[in-house]
Design an enzyme around this catalytic site. Sequence first.
Site, short mmCIF file in Angstrom:
data_model
loop_
_atom_site.label_atom_id
_atom_site.label_comp_id
_atom_site.label_asym_id
_atom_site.label_seq_id
_atom_site.Cartn_x
_atom_site.Cartn_y
_atom_site.Cartn_z
N ILE A 14 3.43 -9.90 -7.80
CA ILE A 14 3.11 -10.48 -6.50
C ILE A 14 4.38 -10.61 -5.67
CG2 ILE A 14 2.13 -12.52 -5.35
CD1 ILE A 14 0.13 -10.83 -7.07
N ASP A 15 4.27 -10.30 -4.38
CA ASP A 15 5.44 -10.41 -3.49
C ASP A 15 5.37 -11.70 -2.66
OD1 ASP A 15 3.69 -9.91 -1.36
OD2 ASP A 15 4.32 -7.84 -1.10
N VAL A 16 6.29 -11.86 -1.71
CA VAL A 16 6.38 -13.07 -0.91
C VAL A 16 5.14 -13.29 -0.04
CG1 VAL A 16 8.90 -13.12 -0.88
CG2 VAL A 16 7.67 -11.92 0.94
N ASN A 17 4.34 -12.24 0.16
CA ASN A 17 3.12 -12.36 0.96
C ASN A 17 1.93 -12.83 0.12
OD1 ASN A 17 4.27 -11.46 3.44
ND2 ASN A 17 4.28 -9.41 2.58
N HIS A 19 0.45 -11.22 -2.40
CA HIS A 19 -0.40 -10.14 -2.92
C HIS A 19 0.48 -9.13 -3.66
CE1 HIS A 19 0.05 -8.34 1.39
NE2 HIS A 19 1.03 -7.95 0.64
#
Length: 132
Positions: A14-17, A19
């Site tokens: 998962i990234d900072v967004n 997702h």
Amino acid sequence: MKTELKLIVRSTEIDVNGHVNNAKYLEYLEWGREEWYEAGGLSYNKLLQEGYQTVTVNININYRKECLQNDWLTVITEPAKAGNSSYVLKQTIMNEEGVVCADAAITSVTMDTSTRKSKPIPQLLRNLFEKS
């Protein structure tokens, strides 16, 4: 020949967004291709014994729907077309609801392990296209 690989989205993907990071989709696709080769009896070592390697030369991916942590995904891999030394695999990533999250066309080339130059697709690999 068509294969399906099931996987679950892990927290590390998962990234900072919030997702799945776009680069992870490429990894999921690679895992799907490995599954496709293995299911067809063409492990990496088998190809090497035959004097071949496969090299990815182009990936065209469409991101359609975000994937979240703990989502169960299915990576579907199937042959699209085969030329002389290059071939295209069609891949789709779907969620549990059957919604397409990403789809891609991956072009690869068969390469001679000693000369590092392209060479015609071996019959062992071409057979996997004929089974579709």
